[in-house]
Scaffold this motif. Structure first.
Motif, PDB file in Angstrom:
ATOM      1  N   GLY A   1       3.797  -6.349  11.194  1.00 59.00           N
ATOM      2  CA  GLY A   1       4.346  -5.546  12.290  1.00 59.00           C
ATOM      3  C   GLY A   1       5.474  -4.603  11.943  1.00 59.00           C
ATOM      4  N   ARG A   2       5.928  -4.587  10.688  1.00 62.54           N
ATOM      5  CA  ARG A   2       7.024  -3.677  10.316  1.00 62.54           C
ATOM      6  C   ARG A   2       6.626  -2.866   9.095  1.00 62.54           C
ATOM      7  N   PRO A   3       7.250  -1.697   8.898  1.00 63.32           N
ATOM      8  CA  PRO A   3       7.007  -0.938   7.668  1.00 63.32           C
ATOM      9  C   PRO A   3       7.433  -1.754   6.449  1.00 63.32           C
ATOM     10  N   LEU A   4       6.675  -1.677   5.379  1.00 66.49           N
ATOM     11  CA  LEU A   4       6.945  -2.471   4.173  1.00 66.49           C
ATOM     12  C   LEU A   4       7.210  -1.620   2.942  1.00 66.49           C
ATOM     13  N   LYS A   5       7.040  -0.314   3.036  1.00 73.41           N
ATOM     14  CA  LYS A   5       7.307   0.540   1.879  1.00 73.41           C
ATOM     15  C   LYS A   5       8.770   0.400   1.476  1.00 73.41           C
ATOM     16  N   GLY A   6       9.003   0.189   0.187  1.00 73.07           N
ATOM     17  CA  GLY A   6      10.350  -0.034  -0.327  1.00 73.07           C
ATOM     18  C   GLY A   6      10.660  -1.482  -0.620  1.00 73.07           C
ATOM     19  N   CYS A   7       9.813  -2.392  -0.140  1.00 70.28           N
ATOM     20  CA  CYS A   7      10.007  -3.812  -0.441  1.00 70.28           C
ATOM     21  C   CYS A   7       9.360  -4.100  -1.794  1.00 70.28           C
ATOM     22  N   ASN A   8      10.072  -3.748  -2.852  1.00 70.83           N
ATOM     23  CA  ASN A   8       9.503  -3.829  -4.203  1.00 70.83           C
ATOM     24  C   ASN A   8       9.024  -5.225  -4.571  1.00 70.83           C
ATOM     25  N   ASP A   9       9.729  -6.240  -4.070  1.00 64.79           N
ATOM     26  CA  ASP A   9       9.375  -7.615  -4.418  1.00 64.79           C
ATOM     27  C   ASP A   9       7.974  -7.978  -3.939  1.00 64.79           C
TER      28      ASP A   9
END
Length: 592
Positions: A46-54
């Motif tokens: 339900g949320r944007p995930l771009k940038g969550c490198n892990d």
């Protein structure tokens, strides 16, 4: 000691080992879009995930493994897992708190697979996987609200739980080491080290642990205000295999602090700077050749046991570093100083030639009517003035006591210590956390980033409770005052005082792992001239007991509440002051 640790320690003595470079820089170069970050598993999150490198260790494991392999081909000895922000605190920004354990398992397995594949081709060169543990995106020592100094966006216990889940995943995924890194707040790191000790104790295992700090300004302090000396003192309780500095600076700016670290630490030391300072676009311009040359110079100076790169570095940078240090001799750590070190924002060292150490005791609801009134009225900022006055008057430590029946002592201790943390002129000195309620002591220790002193514990409730409290104090990184009480009661004779202190010393040093220099014996300054004959020798007994205890444990310390001795003469200040002066003269000669 496990086989991995034996091999690692042997290699450290033979050559400078090489860490990998930036994971984030390499991931940015992949130019992953939202779909790449989500993968199939999180397609409907339900949320944007771009940038969550892990997250890429789960959704794009092949890409992450290739980054690891590129660093391994560049000549590294140690690769770090892609888990810098893989903790529930940081992952909450993406609504991924529940995935923390699984992300760490996945990342550790990807790194392990990369190392094992390369090792099969070159079995004669050991390579290791270090579990990367970032500092989270919140600070336990500082308030994010300038109008509310006592507020904390995260608590010590919340950090411990988040780190525990991350560490559990890293260990289950097969890492060789743990590496808490980029420490900007020492209290966050202490929470991480506490979580590590908790897991190791529960599982009866031990992995090597390295820790790295970030110096954020050119005065040589962390973001939370500690000097490098104070930082090293604050984590000296932890069983670390090496300590280092990373991030924030390029090699030019970091150089004096790497030199200082090499001078101060009895452990192997390491550093991994950024590729210079960021430019106006957030990129890094220092090339591999320049970075290799700079870090090669550090190796020639004898400052390094391990070296690598942080933000902006690539496999090309690491290859240049590996070549630059290939033939350099590793640093030989100095012998540890057998001195007592305490810390607030700055370090306090107690040497044999030190003057008498003064503890300010007016921040005490039982010792100051004014302080007690201000605390009851929740006028904490005004109460700070009392602590500040004592430091201005020469106090080396500040004793804080909130033991009063009408107070929520845990809340009062937590709030006041949080206020102190926002006042550098007070926070620079160590804190003595003083309470007869161990819950209050525990709460206080979870508020201070420095190495505090606990006042106090005793054998009054038996050995098992004494050991439980001592273990917790040790894990929370404090020195300890031991009162001369046991199951028989308060010690008054010389023999009873010495017997209790011998017993406490044996338990603390042989069973709990305390350094002798972190033990302070309070052998009971008792009232004289009461009209009761057996009280007449109390002062002489204290002095003689102090002399014997100091002879037995020369690096231990003796303390006492001097004003007790003259309490029979309350109201007669001239007599009391004369008694204090005479008593102090002889007590200091005896080792107090």
């Amino acid at each position: 000691m496990g086989e991995t640790e034996k091999i690692f320690r042997q290699l450290l003595s033979e050559r400078i080992l090489v860490l990998d470079g930036a994971m984030g820089t390499m991931i940015q170069a992949l130019k992953c879009d939202e779909k790449d970050f989500r993968g199939e598993r999180f397609a409907n999150h339900g949320r944007p995930l771009k940038g969550c490198n892990d997250l890429l260790s789960m959704t794009q494991p092949d890409a992450v493994e290739k980054i690891h392999r590129d660093y391994l081909e560049a000549g590294v000895d140690i690769i770090e897992t892609n888990t810098f922000n893989a903790n529930a605190v940081s992952l909450s920004d993406y609504g991924l708190e529940a995935e923390a354990y699984a992300l760490n398992v996945a990342a550790a397995r990807v790194a392990r697979q990369a190392v094992d594949r390369v090792a099969r081709r070159t079995p004669d060169k050991p390579r290791f996987v270090a579990g990367s543990i970032g500092p989270t995106n919140r600070t336990a020592s500082l308030s994010p609200d300038v109008n509310d100094p006592a507020f904390r966006a995260v608590t010590f216990d919340q950090l411990v739980q988040a780190y525990y889940d991350q560490i559990r995943g890293l260990v289950d995924g097969g890492v060789d080491f743990l590496l808490p890194e980029t420490t900007f707040d020492t209290l966050n790191l202490k929470a991480c080290l506490f979580a590590i000790a908790k897991l190791f104790g529960e599982r009866r295992i031990r992995l090597p642990v390295l820790a790295s700090v970030t110096i954020t300004d050119r005065s040589g302090r962390t973001l939370s205000g500690q000097t490098l000396e104070a930082f090293l003192t604050s984590i000296s309780h932890a069983d670390l295999i090496a300590v280092g500095i990373n991030c924030a600076f390029g090699p030019q700016q970091m150089s004096p602090f790497v030199e200082e670290l090499a001078r101060l630490s009895p452990l192997p030391t390491f550093a991994y700077p950024n590729a210079g300072l960021p430019n106006e676009f957030g990129g890094y311009d220092m090339g591999p050749e320049d970075l290799g040359r700079a870090l090669g110079n550090w190796a020639k100076e004898g400052w390094l046991n391990l070296v690598g790169g942080c933000c902006g570095t690539t496999p090309e940078h690491i290859a240049a570093i590996a070549e630059a240090v290939r033939d350099a001799r590793p640093r030989t750590p100095p012998e540890p100083e057998l001195l007592t070190h305490l810390s607030g924002l700055e370090r306090l060292t107690i040497r044999p030639e030190s003057n008498f150490i003064m503890i300010g005791e007016r921040a005490n609801v039982a010792g100051s009517r004014r302080f007690a009134r201000l605390i009851r009225e929740e006028k904490y900022e005004e109460a700070l003035a009392i602590a500040r006055e004592q430091i201005d008057g020469g106090a080396n430590l500040i004793d804080v006591n909130m033991d009063e029946a009408m107070l929520d002592s845990v809340q009062a201790m937590t709030t006041f210590l949080n206020y102190i943390a926002a006042e550098p002129e007070i926070a620079r000195v160590p804190v003595m956390i003083d309470s007869s309620n161990f819950d209050v002591i525990e709460a206080g220790l979870k508020c201070v980033q420095g190495k505090a002193v606990v006042n106090s514990i005793s054998l009054k409730e038996g050995e098992e409770e004494f050991k439980r409290r001592a273990r917790l104090i040790k894990r929370l990184g404090a020195a300890v005052v031991v009162m001369a009480f046991d199951e028989e009661g308060q010690a008054a004779t010389i023999e009873h005082r010495v017997r209790i202190c011998r017993r406490a010393h044996r338990i603390l040093t042989e069973e709990i792992g305390f350094d002798e220099g972190d033990i302070i014996f309070d052998t009971n300054v008792l009232i004289v001239a009461t009209g009761i004959e057996e009280h007449n020798d109390y002062a002489v007994n204290f002095i003689e007991a102090a002399k014997q205890i100091k002879a037995l444990f020369p690096r231990g310390h003796i303390s006492g509440g001097v004003s007790n001795v003259s309490f029979s003469f309350r109201g007669n200040d001239a007599v009391r002051e004369a008694m204090h002066a005479a008593f102090l003269y002889h007590a200091i000669q005896a080792g107090m």
